[in-house]
Scaffold this active site. Structure first.
Site, short mmCIF file in Angstrom:
data_model
loop_
_atom_site.label_atom_id
_atom_site.label_comp_id
_atom_site.label_asym_id
_atom_site.label_seq_id
_atom_site.Cartn_x
_atom_site.Cartn_y
_atom_site.Cartn_z
N ARG A 74 0.17 4.57 -8.22
CA ARG A 74 0.84 3.48 -7.49
C ARG A 74 1.48 2.46 -8.42
O ARG A 74 2.42 1.78 -8.06
CB ARG A 74 -0.17 2.75 -6.60
CG ARG A 74 -0.89 3.59 -5.62
CD ARG A 74 -1.68 2.72 -4.74
NE ARG A 74 -0.79 1.80 -4.08
CZ ARG A 74 -0.42 0.62 -4.54
NH1 ARG A 74 -0.81 0.22 -5.74
NH2 ARG A 74 0.39 -0.15 -3.86
N CYS A 125 -3.96 4.30 -1.06
CA CYS A 125 -4.91 5.14 -1.81
C CYS A 125 -6.27 4.95 -1.15
O CYS A 125 -6.39 4.27 -0.12
CB CYS A 125 -4.92 4.73 -3.28
SG CYS A 125 -5.64 3.10 -3.53
N LYS A 137 -6.11 -0.32 -19.59
CA LYS A 137 -5.16 0.45 -18.77
C LYS A 137 -4.20 -0.50 -18.05
O LYS A 137 -3.00 -0.29 -18.05
CB LYS A 137 -5.91 1.28 -17.74
CG LYS A 137 -5.03 1.87 -16.63
CD LYS A 137 -5.81 2.70 -15.63
CE LYS A 137 -6.46 1.91 -14.56
NZ LYS A 137 -5.57 1.51 -13.44
N ASN A 138 -4.76 -1.56 -17.47
CA ASN A 138 -3.95 -2.45 -16.62
C ASN A 138 -3.13 -3.47 -17.40
O ASN A 138 -2.39 -4.24 -16.80
CB ASN A 138 -4.83 -3.14 -15.57
CG ASN A 138 -5.36 -2.12 -14.56
OD1 ASN A 138 -4.88 -0.98 -14.52
ND2 ASN A 138 -6.35 -2.50 -13.78
N VAL A 151 -11.05 -8.37 -1.87
CA VAL A 151 -9.71 -8.06 -2.39
C VAL A 151 -9.09 -6.87 -1.68
O VAL A 151 -7.95 -6.90 -1.24
CB VAL A 151 -9.75 -7.82 -3.92
CG1 VAL A 151 -8.37 -7.45 -4.44
CG2 VAL A 151 -10.29 -9.05 -4.64
N ARG A 165 -2.54 -0.88 0.22
CA ARG A 165 -1.84 -1.25 -1.02
C ARG A 165 -0.33 -1.51 -0.79
O ARG A 165 0.53 -0.89 -1.40
CB ARG A 165 -2.01 -0.20 -2.10
CG ARG A 165 -3.42 0.31 -2.34
CD ARG A 165 -4.34 -0.68 -3.01
NE ARG A 165 -3.96 -1.08 -4.33
CZ ARG A 165 -4.30 -0.41 -5.45
NH1 ARG A 165 -4.97 0.71 -5.34
NH2 ARG A 165 -3.94 -0.86 -6.63
N ARG A 213 -8.18 8.98 -15.08
CA ARG A 213 -7.01 8.09 -14.95
C ARG A 213 -7.25 6.79 -15.71
O ARG A 213 -6.31 6.17 -16.17
CB ARG A 213 -6.78 7.75 -13.46
CG ARG A 213 -6.35 8.92 -12.64
CD ARG A 213 -5.93 8.43 -11.25
NE ARG A 213 -5.04 7.28 -11.39
CZ ARG A 213 -4.78 6.45 -10.37
NH1 ARG A 213 -5.32 6.65 -9.20
NH2 ARG A 213 -3.96 5.43 -10.53
N ASP A 270 -12.80 -4.51 -9.52
CA ASP A 270 -12.86 -3.23 -10.24
C ASP A 270 -14.23 -2.97 -10.85
O ASP A 270 -14.46 -1.89 -11.41
CB ASP A 270 -11.81 -3.19 -11.35
CG ASP A 270 -10.40 -3.12 -10.78
OD1 ASP A 270 -9.44 -3.33 -11.55
OD2 ASP A 270 -10.28 -2.90 -9.57
C1 EPZ Z 1 -4.10 -4.41 -9.73
O1 EPZ Z 1 -3.68 -3.70 -8.58
C2 EPZ Z 1 -4.90 -3.41 -10.55
N1 EPZ Z 1 -4.05 -2.29 -10.94
C3 EPZ Z 1 -6.10 -2.91 -9.73
O2 EPZ Z 1 -6.85 -2.04 -10.57
C4 EPZ Z 1 -6.96 -4.11 -9.35
O3 EPZ Z 1 -8.03 -3.67 -8.53
C5 EPZ Z 1 -6.10 -5.13 -8.58
O4 EPZ Z 1 -4.95 -5.51 -9.37
C6 EPZ Z 1 -6.88 -6.39 -8.23
O5 EPZ Z 1 -7.37 -6.99 -9.40
C7 EPZ Z 1 -3.17 -2.46 -11.96
O6 EPZ Z 1 -3.07 -3.52 -12.55
C8 EPZ Z 1 -2.33 -1.27 -12.33
P1 EPZ Z 1 -2.94 -6.65 -6.06
P2 EPZ Z 1 -2.56 -4.35 -7.60
O7 EPZ Z 1 -1.47 -6.56 -5.82
O8 EPZ Z 1 -1.62 -5.18 -8.38
C9 EPZ Z 1 -2.57 -7.11 -1.38
C10 EPZ Z 1 -8.01 -0.09 -11.13
O9 EPZ Z 1 -9.05 0.42 -10.70
N2 EPZ Z 1 -1.11 -7.02 -1.58
O10 EPZ Z 1 -3.44 -7.77 -6.90
O11 EPZ Z 1 -2.02 -3.23 -6.78
C11 EPZ Z 1 -3.29 -5.82 -1.72
O12 EPZ Z 1 -3.28 -4.92 -0.62
C12 EPZ Z 1 -7.01 -0.67 -10.17
O13 EPZ Z 1 -7.72 -0.20 -12.35
C13 EPZ Z 1 -0.26 -7.13 -0.49
O14 EPZ Z 1 -0.71 -7.30 0.64
O15 EPZ Z 1 -3.44 -5.29 -6.69
C14 EPZ Z 1 -4.68 -6.30 -2.04
O16 EPZ Z 1 -5.40 -6.47 -0.84
C15 EPZ Z 1 -7.44 -0.50 -8.72
N3 EPZ Z 1 1.10 -7.05 -0.69
C16 EPZ Z 1 -4.44 -7.68 -2.69
O17 EPZ Z 1 -3.11 -8.06 -2.31
C17 EPZ Z 1 1.63 -6.85 -1.93
O18 EPZ Z 1 2.88 -6.80 -2.06
C18 EPZ Z 1 -4.51 -7.67 -4.22
O19 EPZ Z 1 -3.67 -6.63 -4.66
C19 EPZ Z 1 0.75 -6.72 -3.03
C20 EPZ Z 1 -0.60 -6.81 -2.84
#
Ligand code: EPZ
Length: 421
Positions: free
Chosen positions: A92, A116, A22-23, A326, A121, A397, A304
């Site tokens: 998102r 979420c 998916k990702n 995370v 996020r 999803r 995840d």
């Molecule tokens: C991706 O989300 C994945 N989703 C998530 O999978 C996964 O849990 C996550 O990466 C971590 O591996 C997709 O790829 C579509 P991040 P993402 O930006 O990119 C903070 C699932 O179940 N952050 O790496 O949204 C954030 O709050 C989903 O398949 C900021 O502060 O995650 C988090 O604490 C859930 N500012 C950390 O960084 C930003 O601008 C990591 O988030 C961006 C992120």
């Protein structure tokens, strides 16, 4: 709303085939905005989130066509640049449209993704990076309004190695003027997969899969053919299910090198794991040893898979300590696991799980995608009747036909249509 009903107590046995990730599929489909098509994408899973991103892109003018074994995507004639709230609020990852739309059209209006269940996020790191590339971005009425006549290469440092942030900026940078360096970039396998697709389109990218990625802007991109990597989180979910049910499962069509942290932790529980080229064989132990977990960016233990592994620890021998580093609120599954008899204590971003001899069936409610998977796993071993998992639209999803895959492995599991709300 539908529910899934599970009779626990049946060890999983047999072979399960893993779907495309998916990702990896979401950024790959978004990348098709960068140029006319048709692109041919193979391994795209049939998931609610894929349906959502296709619905948004069709409103932008993209044309999709399912052929026998590929999804054809043609964004040759884009007629709009807005991703509406009513669709973005359901997924998102729609933020992934921002970078390619800015690169292709010079403007984008994306509803600001809300938080979420697992956390706030924010997307501040995405926006900060785009501004450093010359984009003009302002928020208005809950929308991100972005404009850039021509994005320029920049030297970008991510405060946090954000996965979709790295993907968004990589896509924005491929046709920018000059070179863009992404430092402290995420190095999840899905990043490398996207870079391979972008290079197949004619992009010039080095270092994907490491924490420093360099993108040299090019003038022209062409449509490509690309096969999505298998879903490491789906594969990991089935590996944990095999261990939990003391089963004997061949997880086929996965990339073992994407699952080294989970493999190591499962071995510590006493689970027997045999690694093959594109598959992993898992034999669950008679008695499950407890193991501590700390979630980290790749190649650390995947956040995840945290909820799923917690289901395993609820019936392990002894106590295990989980640290979720995370996301700030990724223990929502705990209250539902407690309804099944699990003994779990939360203290901030740490959870202490005291293994119990057994779980007892009960109705439970899914709250987010991976929490739903955790409840399904717990239901596979809960005793004393059927476990019902409600609100399984969360599950749909991110897992393709999960109950059929579990049934093929011998689980007593069925989906029951519920009243539509
Ligand atoms: C991706 O989300 C994945 N989703 C998530 O999978 C996964 O849990 C996550 O990466 C971590 O591996 C997709 O790829 C579509 P991040 P993402 O930006 O990119 C903070 C699932 O179940 N952050 O790496 O949204 C954030 O709050 C989903 O398949 C900021 O502060 O995650 C988090 O604490 C859930 N500012 C950390 O960084 C930003 O601008 C990591 O988030 C961006 C992120």
């Amino acid at each position: 709303m539908d529910k899934i009903v599970i009779e626990g107590g049946y060890p999983l046995k047999g072979t399960v085939n893993i779907s495309g990730a998916k990702n990896a599929a979401l950024p790959a489909v978004a990348a098709c905005l960068l140029t006319g098509g048709p692109h041919r994408l193979r391994g795209i899973p049939r998931l609610r989130d894929i349906h959502t991103i296709k619905s948004i892109m069709e409103k932008l003018g993209t044309v999709f066509q399912e052929t026998g074994e590929a999804l054809e995507v043609d964004s040759g004639n884009l007629t709009a640049h807005e991703a509406p709230y009513e669709l973005v609020k359901t997924m998102r990852a729609s933020i992934l449209l921002l970078g390619p739309l800015l690169a292709r059209l010079g403007r984008a209006r994306i509803s600001l993704p809300g938080g979420c269940a697992i956390g706030a996020r924010p997307v501040n790191l995405h926006l900060k990076a785009l501004v450093s590339m010359g984009a003009d971005i302002h928020m208005e009425h809950g929308y991100i309004n972005a404009q850039a006549s021509k994005l320029k290469g920049a030297d970008i440092f991510f405060d946090i190695p954000t996965v979709t942030g790295t993907e968004n900026i990589m896509m924005a940078a491929v046709t920018a003027e000059g070179t863009t360096t992404l430092r402290n970039a995420a190095n999840e396998p899905e990043i490398k997969d996207l870079a391979e697709m972008l290079c197949a389109m004619g992009a010039d990218i080095e270092g994907a899969g490491t924490d420093t990625i360099i993108v040299h802007g090019v003038d022209h991109l062409t449509p490509c053919e690309h096969t999505i990597i298998p879903d490491r989180i789906e594969a990991g979910t089935f590996m944990i299910a095999a261990a939990l049910t003391r089963g004997d499962v061949h997880v086929n069509g996965c990339r073992p090198e994407h699952l080294t942290a989970l493999t190591e932790k499962l071995r510590q529980t006493g689970t027997k794991i045999t690694i093959k080229d594109k598959s992993i064989h898992v034999r669950g132990p008679e008695s499950i040893e407890s193991v501590d977990i700390k979630t980290m960016p790749f190649p650390g233990f995947a956040t995840d898979l945290q909820a799923q592994f917690m289901a395993l620890m609820t019936v392990a021998k002894g106590w295990s300590m989980f640290r979720e580093t995370v996301f700030e609120n990724r223990f929502i599954h705990v209250s539902e696991l407690r309804r099944l008899g699990a003994d779990i204590e939360i203290n901030g971003n740490q959870a202490l799980i005291r293994g119990r001899e057994k779980l007892l069936s009960a109705p439970v409610m899914a709250t987010d995608l991976r929490a739903s998977a955790s409840l399904i796993l717990a239901g596979l071993v809960a005793e004393g009747g059927a476990t019902e998992v409600h609100r399984i639209y969360h599950l749909d999803r991110g897992y393709e036909d999960i109950e059929t895959k579990f049934r093929t492995l011998g689980a007593k599991i069925r989906r029951e249509k519920g009243p539509s709300v």
